[in-house]
Design a protein around this motif. Sequence first.
Motif, PDB file in Angstrom:
ATOM      1  N   LEU A   1       0.838  -1.203   0.000  1.00 12.82           N
ATOM      2  CA  LEU A   1       0.000   0.000   0.000  1.00 12.82           C
ATOM      3  C   LEU A   1       0.872   1.252   0.000  1.00 12.82           C
ATOM      4  CD1 LEU A   1      -2.756  -1.115   2.576  1.00 12.82           C
ATOM      5  CD2 LEU A   1      -2.842  -1.243   0.073  1.00 12.82           C
ATOM      6  N   GLU A   2       1.912   1.239   0.840  1.00 14.32           N
ATOM      7  CA  GLU A   2       2.813   2.395   0.906  1.00 14.32           C
ATOM      8  C   GLU A   2       3.555   2.604  -0.416  1.00 14.32           C
ATOM      9  OE1 GLU A   2       5.205   1.637   4.345  1.00 14.32           O
ATOM     10  OE2 GLU A   2       3.503   1.944   5.714  1.00 14.32           O
ATOM     11  N   ALA A   3       4.042   1.505  -0.989  1.00 11.94           N
ATOM     12  CA  ALA A   3       4.787   1.607  -2.262  1.00 11.94           C
ATOM     13  C   ALA A   3       3.886   2.139  -3.373  1.00 11.94           C
ATOM     14  CB  ALA A   3       5.356   0.238  -2.638  1.00 11.94           C
ATOM     15  N   THR A   4       2.615   1.758  -3.341  1.00 11.67           N
ATOM     16  CA  THR A   4       1.674   2.214  -4.373  1.00 11.67           C
ATOM     17  C   THR A   4       1.481   3.727  -4.289  1.00 11.67           C
ATOM     18  OG1 THR A   4       0.532   0.098  -4.252  1.00 11.67           O
ATOM     19  CG2 THR A   4      -0.662   1.900  -5.293  1.00 11.67           C
ATOM     20  N   ILE A   5       1.317   4.236  -3.074  1.00 12.60           N
ATOM     21  CA  ILE A   5       1.110   5.684  -2.890  1.00 12.60           C
ATOM     22  C   ILE A   5       2.366   6.455  -3.312  1.00 12.60           C
ATOM     23  CG2 ILE A   5       0.758   7.489  -1.122  1.00 12.60           C
ATOM     24  CD1 ILE A   5      -1.785   5.859  -1.877  1.00 12.60           C
ATOM     25  N   GLU A   6       3.540   5.986  -2.880  1.00 14.19           N
ATOM     26  CA  GLU A   6       4.802   6.644  -3.273  1.00 14.19           C
ATOM     27  C   GLU A   6       4.929   6.683  -4.792  1.00 14.19           C
ATOM     28  OE1 GLU A   6       7.109   4.606   0.494  1.00 14.19           O
ATOM     29  OE2 GLU A   6       7.983   4.361  -1.510  1.00 14.19           O
ATOM     30  N   CYS A   7       4.612   5.544  -5.394  1.00 17.70           N
ATOM     31  CA  CYS A   7       4.778   5.401  -6.827  1.00 17.70           C
ATOM     32  C   CYS A   7       3.819   6.331  -7.586  1.00 17.70           C
ATOM     33  CB  CYS A   7       4.527   3.941  -7.183  1.00 17.70           C
ATOM     34  SG  CYS A   7       5.129   3.508  -8.802  1.00 17.70           S
ATOM     35  N   LEU A   8       2.561   6.400  -7.159  1.00 14.01           N
ATOM     36  CA  LEU A   8       1.590   7.297  -7.793  1.00 14.01           C
ATOM     37  C   LEU A   8       2.060   8.749  -7.683  1.00 14.01           C
ATOM     38  CD1 LEU A   8      -1.813   5.812  -6.525  1.00 14.01           C
ATOM     39  CD2 LEU A   8      -1.153   6.060  -8.938  1.00 14.01           C
ATOM     40  N   ALA A   9       2.514   9.135  -6.498  1.00 14.69           N
ATOM     41  CA  ALA A   9       2.921  10.532  -6.281  1.00 14.69           C
ATOM     42  C   ALA A   9       4.141  10.883  -7.132  1.00 14.69           C
ATOM     43  CB  ALA A   9       3.202  10.768  -4.795  1.00 14.69           C
ATOM     44  N   GLU A  10       5.048   9.928  -7.305  1.00 16.86           N
ATOM     45  CA  GLU A  10       6.298  10.204  -8.043  1.00 16.86           C
ATOM     46  C   GLU A  10       6.176   9.988  -9.542  1.00 16.86           C
ATOM     47  OE1 GLU A  10       9.659   7.945  -6.646  1.00 16.86           O
ATOM     48  OE2 GLU A  10       9.240   8.604  -4.587  1.00 16.86           O
ATOM     49  N   ARG A  11       5.507   8.890  -9.922  1.00 14.24           N
ATOM     50  CA  ARG A  11       5.516   8.474 -11.334  1.00 14.24           C
ATOM     51  C   ARG A  11       4.180   8.640 -12.033  1.00 14.24           C
ATOM     52  NH1 ARG A  11       9.288   3.362 -12.433  1.00 14.24           N
ATOM     53  NH2 ARG A  11      10.915   3.705 -10.887  1.00 14.24           N
ATOM     54  N   GLY A  12       3.160   9.003 -11.271  1.00 11.49           N
ATOM     55  CA  GLY A  12       1.859   9.242 -11.888  1.00 11.49           C
ATOM     56  C   GLY A  12       1.072   7.971 -12.132  1.00 11.49           C
ATOM     57  N   TRP A  13      -0.136   8.141 -12.638  1.00 14.87           N
ATOM     58  CA  TRP A  13      -1.042   7.025 -12.886  1.00 14.87           C
ATOM     59  C   TRP A  13      -0.443   6.022 -13.873  1.00 14.87           C
ATOM     60  CZ3 TRP A  13      -5.235   4.420 -11.505  1.00 14.87           C
ATOM     61  CH2 TRP A  13      -5.894   3.638 -12.455  1.00 14.87           C
TER      62      TRP A  13
ATOM     63  N   GLU B   1       1.786  13.254   0.529  1.00 14.00           N
ATOM     64  CA  GLU B   1       1.930  12.242  -0.512  1.00 14.00           C
ATOM     65  C   GLU B   1       0.593  11.583  -0.902  1.00 14.00           C
ATOM     66  OE1 GLU B   1       4.473   8.881   0.482  1.00 14.00           O
ATOM     67  OE2 GLU B   1       5.800   9.536  -1.148  1.00 14.00           O
ATOM     68  N   VAL B   2      -0.262  11.351   0.077  1.00 17.55           N
ATOM     69  CA  VAL B   2      -1.541  10.686  -0.232  1.00 17.55           C
ATOM     70  C   VAL B   2      -2.386  11.567  -1.152  1.00 17.55           C
ATOM     71  CG1 VAL B   2      -3.698   9.781   0.736  1.00 17.55           C
ATOM     72  CG2 VAL B   2      -1.539   9.338   1.904  1.00 17.55           C
ATOM     73  N   PHE B   3      -2.411  12.879  -0.881  1.00 14.08           N
ATOM     74  CA  PHE B   3      -3.165  13.782  -1.757  1.00 14.08           C
ATOM     75  C   PHE B   3      -2.547  13.813  -3.150  1.00 14.08           C
ATOM     76  CE2 PHE B   3      -3.995  17.867  -3.781  1.00 14.08           C
ATOM     77  CZ  PHE B   3      -5.375  17.927  -3.716  1.00 14.08           C
ATOM     78  N   LYS B   4      -1.221  13.868  -3.224  1.00 15.83           N
ATOM     79  CA  LYS B   4      -0.547  13.902  -4.534  1.00 15.83           C
ATOM     80  C   LYS B   4      -0.849  12.622  -5.326  1.00 15.83           C
ATOM     81  CE  LYS B   4       3.231  17.200  -3.797  1.00 15.83           C
ATOM     82  NZ  LYS B   4       2.821  17.934  -2.578  1.00 15.83           N
ATOM     83  N   ALA B   5      -0.897  11.493  -4.601  1.00 12.80           N
ATOM     84  CA  ALA B   5      -1.252  10.224  -5.254  1.00 12.80           C
ATOM     85  C   ALA B   5      -2.706  10.263  -5.733  1.00 12.80           C
ATOM     86  CB  ALA B   5      -1.038   9.068  -4.276  1.00 12.80           C
ATOM     87  N   ALA B   6      -3.602  10.748  -4.868  1.00 17.54           N
ATOM     88  CA  ALA B   6      -5.021  10.830  -5.226  1.00 17.54           C
ATOM     89  C   ALA B   6      -5.216  11.740  -6.436  1.00 17.54           C
ATOM     90  CB  ALA B   6      -5.836  11.335  -4.034  1.00 17.54           C
ATOM     91  N   LEU B   7      -4.470  12.838  -6.475  1.00 21.54           N
ATOM     92  CA  LEU B   7      -4.590  13.781  -7.601  1.00 21.54           C
ATOM     93  C   LEU B   7      -4.302  13.081  -8.925  1.00 21.54           C
ATOM     94  CD1 LEU B   7      -4.957  16.743  -8.521  1.00 21.54           C
ATOM     95  CD2 LEU B   7      -2.488  17.023  -8.228  1.00 21.54           C
ATOM     96  N   GLN B   8      -3.284  12.215  -8.924  1.00 21.98           N
ATOM     97  CA  GLN B   8      -2.951  11.472 -10.145  1.00 21.98           C
ATOM     98  C   GLN B   8      -4.120  10.569 -10.561  1.00 21.98           C
ATOM     99  OE1 GLN B   8      -0.302  11.669 -12.132  1.00 21.98           O
ATOM    100  NE2 GLN B   8       0.837  13.162 -10.904  1.00 21.98           N
TER     101      GLN B   8
END
Lengths: 211, 211
Positions: free
Chosen positions: A17-29, A102-109
């Motif tokens: 779960l943590e890796a998914t959020i980091e990845c979304l925030a950094e690398r996008g959808w 980070e969670v918001f940045k991931a959600a934004l993607q």
Amino acid sequence: MREPQQERSRATHQRLLEATIECLAERGWAGTTVGVVAQRAGVSRGAIQHHFPTREDLITSALEHMFDRRMHEVRIAAEGLPRGEGRVESIVVRLVDYFTGEVFKAALQVWTAAAADPVLRERIVPLELKFGRTVHAVAIELLEADDTDPTTHRLVQATLDMGRGLGLADVLTDDSRRRSEIVKAWAAHLAQALAPARPGTAPADTLPRRE
Amino acid sequence: MREPQQERSRATHQRLLEATIECLAERGWAGTTVGVVAQRAGVSRGAIQHHFPTREDLITSALEHMFDRRMHEVRIAAEGLPRGEGRVESIVVRLVDYFTGEVFKAALQVWTAAAADPVLRERIVPLELKFGRTVHAVAIELLEADDTDPTTHRLVQATLDMGRGLGLADVLTDDSRRRSEIVKAWAAHLAQALAPARPGTAPADTLPRRE
């Protein structure tokens, strides 16, 4: 007595779960594939599919779980806040911290991808609704505001929409200096607006004011 | 005397910019290819490349041009607004209309893609800076606010960040009902906060107030 096997499984779940959020925030959808998350979390693709059958299951579970954890942290952090003049500002700071995290940045993607994908949109709309309602409820609880008062209800919503906007303004550059000044000015107004309606406080015009 | 050839070229240019913005808002960053835009605008890929050598040139030109046009429209619309009590709310409504419009939705797709792409980010950051400064300058001008006053400066920024957040909240679902109530409540507070500093108006405490 905890089963080591069960514990390992829970730790893997958490790491995914943590890796998914980091990845979304950094690398996008588009950049958040099961393979990339597997590598980051140090697990096999097969192990991911054991926990989450599809990429969408992984991503929506990660958002929901990590959002709940962040809201829990906001509540815990607010417990230690002293009562009195600076309290509203401290609470607004903590809420805005969520929107720049980070969670918001991931959600934004994910929200942005869903805007262009009707199938994903259908899946994300209930999640967005839940996030919106939860953060509103947390804000009302921490501010001890009377949500049945229409003006209070709307000013708290406006505060959270400002938070969303500040989150967006922090996506490409570090906006923290500008943001802290805006939060201060806004919180002073919000504190004034909420003061008369808050139970157990002195009437509005006897409180110290910043104009 | 205008050259028909030159006029056709200008019309094609314009159609390409509009098609690019529509396409970004509907299909997102990844779905906005030169081929898709060409088809939508009814021109050949070669004709696009004549106007815009790369996909990034097309997209950044479209954002910049259409943003400038929207700001021009906001200014024109505000010219006809009557002076007096409802003016601040009408201006906030028009600013928020920008954040919920197609150009903002298109920009959101590009900003979000840039968050996960360092090369694109470098290209988009100056555009974001320009957009942020321009919309702030338009807001100050229309509100006839004193931007040298730090509190005024920050409350106008907060208003625009709220607008950004309201824009984001409108991406997946129609948020217009909730939004109009929030805008009304915030505009009433902003009008109060700006009133004492505005030249040529009565002192704050003689104005009609909504509490």
